[in-house]
Design an enzyme around this catalytic site. Structure first.
Site, mmCIF file in Angstrom:
data_model
loop_
_atom_site.group_PDB
_atom_site.id
_atom_site.type_symbol
_atom_site.label_atom_id
_atom_site.label_comp_id
_atom_site.label_asym_id
_atom_site.label_seq_id
_atom_site.Cartn_x
_atom_site.Cartn_y
_atom_site.Cartn_z
ATOM 1 N N ASP A 14 0.906 -1.175 0.129
ATOM 2 C CA ASP A 14 -0.038 0.038 0.103
ATOM 3 C C ASP A 14 0.906 1.224 0.207
ATOM 4 O OD1 ASP A 14 -2.417 -1.873 -0.018
ATOM 5 O OD2 ASP A 14 -2.229 -1.514 2.175
ATOM 6 N N LYS A 17 1.785 2.340 -4.979
ATOM 7 C CA LYS A 17 2.245 1.729 -6.445
ATOM 8 C C LYS A 17 1.676 1.970 -7.582
ATOM 9 C CE LYS A 17 2.335 -2.520 -4.336
ATOM 10 N NZ LYS A 17 2.171 -1.887 -2.949
ATOM 11 N N LYS A 19 -0.568 4.486 -8.158
ATOM 12 C CA LYS A 19 -0.452 5.880 -8.630
ATOM 13 C C LYS A 19 0.811 5.988 -9.426
ATOM 14 C CE LYS A 19 0.818 10.487 -7.722
ATOM 15 N NZ LYS A 19 0.539 11.971 -7.137
ATOM 16 N N GLY A 41 -4.410 -4.260 -3.877
ATOM 17 C CA GLY A 41 -5.566 -3.239 -4.249
ATOM 18 C C GLY A 41 -4.621 -1.950 -4.494
ATOM 19 N N HIS A 42 -4.557 -1.795 -5.775
ATOM 20 C CA HIS A 42 -3.731 -0.830 -6.356
ATOM 21 C C HIS A 42 -4.972 0.525 -6.485
ATOM 22 C CE1 HIS A 42 -0.146 -3.663 -7.028
ATOM 23 N NE2 HIS A 42 -0.589 -3.573 -5.866
ATOM 24 N N THR A 43 -4.882 1.599 -6.014
ATOM 25 C CA THR A 43 -5.825 2.814 -6.182
ATOM 26 C C THR A 43 -5.113 3.625 -7.232
ATOM 27 O OG1 THR A 43 -6.176 2.415 -3.891
ATOM 28 C CG2 THR A 43 -7.192 4.326 -4.942
ATOM 29 N N GLN A 220 2.187 -5.969 -3.133
ATOM 30 C CA GLN A 220 2.559 -6.101 -1.907
ATOM 31 C C GLN A 220 3.960 -5.211 -1.761
ATOM 32 O OE1 GLN A 220 1.372 -9.398 -3.498
ATOM 33 N NE2 GLN A 220 -0.347 -8.743 -2.752
ATOM 34 N N THR A 297 -9.702 -4.861 1.793
ATOM 35 C CA THR A 297 -10.503 -5.332 2.894
ATOM 36 C C THR A 297 -11.251 -4.237 3.992
ATOM 37 O OG1 THR A 297 -8.642 -5.466 4.263
ATOM 38 C CG2 THR A 297 -9.112 -7.468 3.066
ATOM 39 N N ARG A 301 -5.397 0.489 8.600
ATOM 40 C CA ARG A 301 -3.919 0.272 8.677
ATOM 41 C C ARG A 301 -3.441 0.865 9.768
ATOM 42 N NH1 ARG A 301 -3.768 2.471 2.486
ATOM 43 N NH2 ARG A 301 -4.537 0.738 1.437
ATOM 44 N N SER A 405 5.480 12.232 -4.156
ATOM 45 C CA SER A 405 4.095 12.504 -4.606
ATOM 46 C C SER A 405 3.381 13.289 -3.529
ATOM 47 C CB SER A 405 3.732 11.078 -4.775
ATOM 48 O OG SER A 405 2.001 11.154 -4.632
HETATM 49 P P1 GDP Z 1 -0.772 0.597 -3.597
HETATM 50 O O1 GDP Z 1 -1.192 -1.105 -2.892
HETATM 51 O O2 GDP Z 1 0.682 0.412 -3.351
HETATM 52 O O3 GDP Z 1 -0.975 0.785 -4.845
HETATM 53 O O4 GDP Z 1 -1.262 1.570 -2.672
HETATM 54 P P2 GDP Z 1 -3.020 1.856 -2.195
HETATM 55 O O5 GDP Z 1 -3.585 2.018 -3.545
HETATM 56 O O6 GDP Z 1 -3.293 0.248 -1.853
HETATM 57 O O7 GDP Z 1 -2.824 2.752 -1.129
HETATM 58 C C1 GDP Z 1 -2.456 4.072 -1.333
HETATM 59 C C2 GDP Z 1 -3.433 5.160 -1.141
HETATM 60 O O8 GDP Z 1 -2.870 6.313 -1.012
HETATM 61 C C3 GDP Z 1 -4.504 5.124 -2.257
HETATM 62 O O9 GDP Z 1 -5.751 5.679 -1.596
HETATM 63 C C4 GDP Z 1 -3.800 6.379 -3.081
HETATM 64 O O10 GDP Z 1 -4.752 7.055 -3.778
HETATM 65 C C5 GDP Z 1 -3.343 7.223 -2.122
HETATM 66 N N1 GDP Z 1 -2.303 8.094 -2.464
HETATM 67 C C6 GDP Z 1 -1.082 7.712 -3.353
HETATM 68 N N2 GDP Z 1 -0.205 9.018 -3.410
HETATM 69 C C7 GDP Z 1 -0.788 9.583 -2.499
HETATM 70 C C8 GDP Z 1 -0.067 11.223 -2.041
HETATM 71 O O11 GDP Z 1 0.812 11.465 -2.429
HETATM 72 N N3 GDP Z 1 -0.783 11.604 -1.020
HETATM 73 C C9 GDP Z 1 -1.908 11.308 -0.662
HETATM 74 N N4 GDP Z 1 -2.537 11.951 0.054
HETATM 75 N N5 GDP Z 1 -2.452 10.114 -0.937
HETATM 76 C C10 GDP Z 1 -1.849 9.175 -1.824
HETATM 77 P P1 IMO Z 2 -0.812 -4.043 -2.309
HETATM 78 O O1 IMO Z 2 -0.204 -4.979 -3.565
HETATM 79 C C1 IMO Z 2 -0.939 -4.573 2.164
HETATM 80 C C2 IMO Z 2 -0.826 -8.459 3.778
HETATM 81 C C3 IMO Z 2 -2.142 -9.104 4.589
HETATM 82 C C4 IMO Z 2 -1.510 -9.918 5.441
HETATM 83 C C5 IMO Z 2 -0.568 -10.775 4.856
HETATM 84 C C6 IMO Z 2 -0.818 -12.115 4.211
HETATM 85 O O2 IMO Z 2 -2.189 -3.326 -2.271
HETATM 86 O O3 IMO Z 2 0.243 -3.445 -1.652
HETATM 87 P P2 IMO Z 2 -2.266 -12.602 2.283
HETATM 88 O O4 IMO Z 2 -3.752 -12.452 1.985
HETATM 89 O O5 IMO Z 2 -1.601 -11.967 0.998
HETATM 90 O O6 IMO Z 2 -2.005 -14.090 2.512
HETATM 91 O O7 IMO Z 2 -2.192 -11.958 3.442
HETATM 92 O O8 IMO Z 2 -0.182 -9.690 3.776
HETATM 93 N N1 IMO Z 2 -1.150 -8.033 2.458
HETATM 94 C C7 IMO Z 2 -1.083 -6.812 2.142
HETATM 95 N N2 IMO Z 2 -0.774 -5.738 2.996
HETATM 96 N N3 IMO Z 2 -0.874 -4.609 0.804
HETATM 97 C C8 IMO Z 2 -1.162 -5.376 0.190
HETATM 98 O O9 IMO Z 2 -1.109 -5.417 -1.209
HETATM 99 C C9 IMO Z 2 -1.106 -6.726 0.668
HETATM 100 N N4 IMO Z 2 -1.285 -8.081 0.282
HETATM 101 C C10 IMO Z 2 -1.211 -8.794 1.051
HETATM 102 O O10 IMO Z 2 -2.671 -7.865 4.869
HETATM 103 O O11 IMO Z 2 -0.823 -8.908 6.727
HETATM 104 MG MG MG Z 3 -2.639 -1.595 -1.792
#
Ligand code: GDP
Ligand code: IMO
Ligand code: MG
Length: 416
Positions: A14, A17, A19, A41-43, A220, A297, A301, A405
């Site tokens: 999280d 990535k 973005k 979960g990539h937003t 991850q 989920t 966090r 960012s």
């Molecule tokens: P990923 O799994 O690595 O792709 O990250 P996630 O999407 O799970 O979580 C990152 C969150 O931070 C998302 O809601 C993005 O929209 C948000 N985000 C990304 N870059 C920035 C930033 O520079 N500032 C803020 N405030 N939010 C950001």
């Molecule tokens: P992105 O790609 C954050 C964490 C789970 C748990 C552990 C094992 O969005 O960064 P799993 O379901 O993979 O067996 O769970 O890994 N986890 C993540 N935490 N971002 C993720 O993916 C994750 N994918 C798995 O919360 O602690």
């Molecule tokens: Mg994520």
């Protein structure tokens, strides 16, 4: 030969990535996922629209990019098909490896049952079935996407698998479907997925040879890696840069620039060690300001401070050429910003990641806070104390911070 660019998470996932992959995808021809499944979960935020991608690569929002899901990914057909339904023009620009393993509904049931049985020692998985699907792959009892070609044969194999595991599955409460209903289900998957299934290794090789620009999208983060993370509180795949090779069929010489993604602070979802976690107001403020709730989920966090020790470890393991520092704006308005610069283990100070991180207590260094970085698009627009923070981090982690960012929006990104 042409080389592929790689994006990897440097913390516990999280990091943001999605973005950066979306940002870079605008100048790439192909985006490939190489590990994980729909636990990711990539937003991506484009103007007022937010997309949450789990299995489809984040290049999907660039209509010119081809998207590839490699052999290292585990694919839940139901979830993949549902995700596909958000987009209507995927023919010819979304490909799935015939060697990727299928994640079927029973894998999720096993995952959830195991977590329940572990009680307070639960990993805190996403409950999606990731561990059981990779477990079957490694135990050589898994089923591959290519087997959807002959659903009758695949259904027989799955029925056999159920028979071999019947006693365990009954204890775990796993539903055992009939062969007939299984064939119907597999046929539905096949009908939608067949046009997308191919030998993606050949596809990626050809694209590289043709001079196409390829971006590899990690899922991850390094500290969740099956070997290099905080085992057993990890996911079940190789999340570090080495996974990009095996998860797509590339060799290490095919990989060029590595961009590591890291938040300007730190979060973790699920259980397990997190030395720089802030259990007080600081952690609450980070969660609030950073909207730190899981994309997959919805779980809150856990939040804390940038861990420079774990980051050095991640920079080294992944061969990071530049770091993209995310969510700097979330630190806006803090009087003081802390960084974990070493750990104390058994009364001794150490500057490396120990065997068991659970015992590591953080040693912090404090930095002066700043008013506002939100929306900045040039390094020179940043307050002096934010610049000093970034420069100090670069020294501590042995890597250049090439991207910063300052909001979820594509354009609010500083390229140095
Ligand atoms: P990923 O799994 O690595 O792709 O990250 P996630 O999407 O799970 O979580 C990152 C969150 O931070 C998302 O809601 C993005 O929209 C948000 N985000 C990304 N870059 C920035 C930033 O520079 N500032 C803020 N405030 N939010 C950001
Ligand atoms: P992105 O790609 C954050 C964490 C789970 C748990 C552990 C094992 O969005 O960064 P799993 O379901 O993979 O067996 O769970 O890994 N986890 C993540 N935490 N971002 C993720 O993916 C994750 N994918 C798995 O919360 O602690
Ligand atoms: Mg994520």
């Amino acid at each position: 030969m042409n080389k592929a660019d790689l994006i990897v998470g440097l913390q516990w996932g999280d990091e943001g990535k999605g973005k950066i992959v979306d940002h870079m995808a605008q100048t790439h021809d192909m985006v490939c996922r190489f590990a994980g499944g729909h636990n990711a979960g990539h937003t991506i935020v484009v103007e007022d629209k937010t997309y949450a991608l789990h299995l489809i690569p984040s290049g999907v929002l660039n209509p010119k990019a081809t998207n590839v899901v490699g052999n290292g990914v585990v694919i839940s057909p139901v979830d993949f098909i549902e995700e596909m339904s958000q987009f209507d023009d995927l023919n010819g620009r979304l490909f799935i490896s015939d060697k990727a393993h299928l994640l079927l509904p029973y894998h999720a049931q096993i995952d959830q049952a195991r977590e329940r049985m572990k009680g307070d020692k639960a990993i805190g998985t996403t409950g999606k079935g990731i561990g059981p699907a990779y477990g079957d792959k490694i135990a050589r009892v898994g089923h591959r996407v290519g087997e959807l070609q002959d659903t009758e044969k695949l259904a027989s194999k799955i029925v056999e698998y159920f028979e071999q595991n019947r006693a365990i599955f009954e204890v775990m409460g796993v539903d055992i479907p009939s062969k007939i209903s299984l064939i119907d289900e597999l046929n539905e998957y096949r009908d939608v997925l067949a046009p997308h299934i191919t030998d993606t290794t050949l596809l990626v090789w050809k694209s590289l040879k043709d001079g196409k620009k390829i971006l590899l999208e990690g899922a991850q983060g390094t500290m969740l890696d099956i070997d290099h993370g905080t085992y057993p509180y990890v996911t079940s795949s190789t999340t570090v840069s080495a996974g990009a090779s095996s998860g797509l069929g590339l060799n290490h010489k095919d990989i060029g620039k590595v961009t590591g993604i890291a938040k300007a602070y730190c979060t973790r979802v699920g259980n397990g060690p997190f030395p720089s976690e802030d259990f007080g107001d600081g952690g609450d403020k980070l969660r609030d300001r950073g909207h730190e709730y899981g994309t997959t989920t919805g779980r809150p966090r856990r939040c804390g401070w940038f861990d420079a020790v774990a980051m050095r470890h991640a920079v080294r393991i992944n061969g990071v050429d530049q770091v993209s520092l995310m969510k700097l704006d979330v630190l806006d308005g803090f009087d003081e910003v802390k960084v974990c610069v070493a750990y104390e283990v058994d009364g001794k100070e150490i500057d490396y990641v120990p065997y068991d991180m659970q015992d590591a207590k953080p040693i912090y260094k404090s930095f002066e806070g700043w008013e506002r970085t939100e929306g900045a698009r040039e390094f020179d627009q940043l307050p002096d104390s934010a610049k000093s923070y970034i420069e100090a981090l670069e020294d501590m982690i042995d890597a250049k911070i090439g991207i910063i960012s300052t909001s979820p929006q594509r354009e609010d990104t500083i390229i140095r």
